[in-house]
Design an enzyme around this catalytic site. Structure first.
Site, mmCIF file in Angstrom:
data_model
loop_
_atom_site.group_PDB
_atom_site.id
_atom_site.type_symbol
_atom_site.label_atom_id
_atom_site.label_comp_id
_atom_site.label_asym_id
_atom_site.label_seq_id
_atom_site.Cartn_x
_atom_site.Cartn_y
_atom_site.Cartn_z
ATOM 1 N N CYS A 280 0.828 -1.211 0.000
ATOM 2 C CA CYS A 280 0.000 0.000 0.000
ATOM 3 C C CYS A 280 0.868 1.269 0.000
ATOM 4 O O CYS A 280 1.532 1.544 -0.984
ATOM 5 C CB CYS A 280 -0.984 -0.027 1.162
ATOM 6 S SG CYS A 280 -2.410 1.063 0.899
ATOM 7 N N HIS A 362 -3.883 -5.299 -0.065
ATOM 8 C CA HIS A 362 -3.569 -5.820 1.270
ATOM 9 C C HIS A 362 -3.646 -7.349 1.297
ATOM 10 O O HIS A 362 -4.718 -7.914 1.518
ATOM 11 C CB HIS A 362 -4.540 -5.239 2.305
ATOM 12 C CG HIS A 362 -4.253 -3.823 2.661
ATOM 13 N ND1 HIS A 362 -3.524 -3.475 3.780
ATOM 14 C CD2 HIS A 362 -4.557 -2.667 2.041
ATOM 15 C CE1 HIS A 362 -3.404 -2.159 3.842
ATOM 16 N NE2 HIS A 362 -4.029 -1.649 2.787
ATOM 17 N N GLU A 364 -2.728 -9.304 3.550
ATOM 18 C CA GLU A 364 -3.048 -9.820 4.890
ATOM 19 C C GLU A 364 -4.546 -9.895 5.129
ATOM 20 O O GLU A 364 -4.991 -10.402 6.174
ATOM 21 C CB GLU A 364 -2.387 -8.941 5.958
ATOM 22 C CG GLU A 364 -3.149 -7.690 6.347
ATOM 23 C CD GLU A 364 -3.080 -6.575 5.309
ATOM 24 O OE1 GLU A 364 -3.780 -5.554 5.500
ATOM 25 O OE2 GLU A 364 -2.344 -6.709 4.315
#
Length: 384
Positions: A280, A362, A364
């Protein structure tokens, strides 16, 4: 679905009538609804998120600093909140906008309803407005500054306040969210994470540079076998390299990447000396460090359903995203490969250079799909 009439007092069983609130945009548009959370006045850039769930992770994501978040899904709060779903130590959004708030959550994990959670955090929310109309306006005109208020209900006054707010371009918000000092992280994800990322012993040392990092990133790094030292995003290249890590991770964060000159210089000083992985804002800083340029998107990408093409594997990944800026792929220097592209608007979603790589989205998740969890394994492999 319950449609709230803003002209009729809404009385909950055993409670006083809900308080009126207004949301005013800098283009002169004003929405009237009901306050939830803490009464007061919140101001920031009004953006929208298309996720159907994960509102607590959104609320506590430091990347939303300085922003009022609108949820496009009409019913929010039905599973309450829990300390396990936080992505930082507190609520980070400036304000919260929903169509309909669930005041009685139904979930065995819930520790507090959403209304009480925001009230305890001192954050103002507004419900009962036409969020479809609001999101259409933001898509057509772009993200705009706005004010949520229960204190000032004068339309002209609120619009004037919204127009006086600073824009997001040129703002360094990283300095507002970085940790005060370095610390060690050893928490891993919950038991359900093993099917996405197999647990490995901690054999590598990673310095994670925190520009406003989500906690699940750190959990994923530890899960793939990394001992993690977190340093503030203001750290210099010399301070980062002093730990002699096996690799350096660059986190997500808020604001305009081009305004964070100290971080760009630090990234430039680390490149070529250690393996680097950026997510990001970390991806954008890597782009700037190698000589590319960034630009502000009209209304950004925020949600858990963004399709991205991995150009190396030709595989489409559904991703979680939260960003208002992007790296201009036409400015990438020779030797930098564009590895991922957004299938909605063809913006750059990933790139790779000698001994480093990054993605705009992202991997995660938290909350969202796990299609891209393999990137943490790739980072570990890059460290040898």
């Amino acid at each position: 679905m319950l449609l709230i009439d803003p002209d009729r007092p809404l009385t909950l069983r055993g409670s006083a009538p809900a308080m009126h609130a207004k949301l005013a945009l800098e283009d002169g548009t004003v929405y009237t609804g009901r306050c939830f959370g803490a009464p007061g006045e919140s101001r920031g850039e009004v953006v929208f998120n298309t996720s159907m769930m994960g509102y607590q992770e959104i609320l506590t994501d430091p990347s939303y600093t300085g922003q009022i978040v609108t949820m496009t899904y009409p019913l929010i709060g039905n599973y309450g909140t829990t300390s396990a779903d936080r992505e930082s130590d507190r609520v980070r959004v400036a304000g919260f906008v929903v169509r309909e708030l669930t005041r009685t959550p139904s979930n065995f994990r819930s520790e507090c309803d959403l209304d009480g959670y925001l009230r305890a955090s001192g954050v103002t929310g507004i419900e009962g407005i036409d969020t479809r109309s609001l999101v259409r306006r933001l898509r057509v005109r772009g993200a705009m500054n706005g004010i949520i208020s229960t204190l000032d209900l004068d339309d002209a006054s609120l619009v004037a306040k919204a127009r006086a707010l600073p824009g997001m371009e040129g703002r360094d918000l990283v300095s507002e969210v970085v940790p005060a000092a370095p610390f060690e992280w050893d928490e891993r994800p919950g038991p359900l994470a093993a099917h996405v990322l197999p647990a490995r012993p901690a054999e590598k040392h990673v310095v994670a540079v925190d520009y406003g990092m989500k906690w699940n990133i750190l959990r994923c790094l530890t899960q793939v076998g990394c001992r993690v030292t977190v340093v503030p995003g203001t750290a210099t290249a010399e301070q980062i390299l002093a730990y002699d890590p096996d690799g350096v991770f660059l986190s997500n964060g808020p604001g305009d990447p081009a305004a964070v000159g100290y971080a760009i210089r630090a990234v430039r000083g680390v490149l070529g000396r250690k393996p680097v992985f950026g997510i990001c804002l970390g991806h954008q800083l890597l782009g700037l460090a190698v000589g590319a340029k960034t630009f502000k998107l009209k209304f950004g990408h925020r949600g858990a359903n963004q399709p991205v093409l991995n150009r190396r594997t030709r595989r489409v990944e559904i991703t979680t995203q939260n960003h208002g800026f992007a790296v201009d792929p036409t400015t990438l220097p020779a030797g930098v490969e564009a590895t991922h592209v957004n299938l909605n608007d063809h913006t750059l979603e990933g790139m790779r250079g000698p001994n480093w790589f990054s993605v705009q989205y992202h991997p995660e998740a938290a909350a969202g799909p796990h299609d891209s969890g393999y990137l943490f394994e790739e980072f570990r492999a890059m460290m040898g």
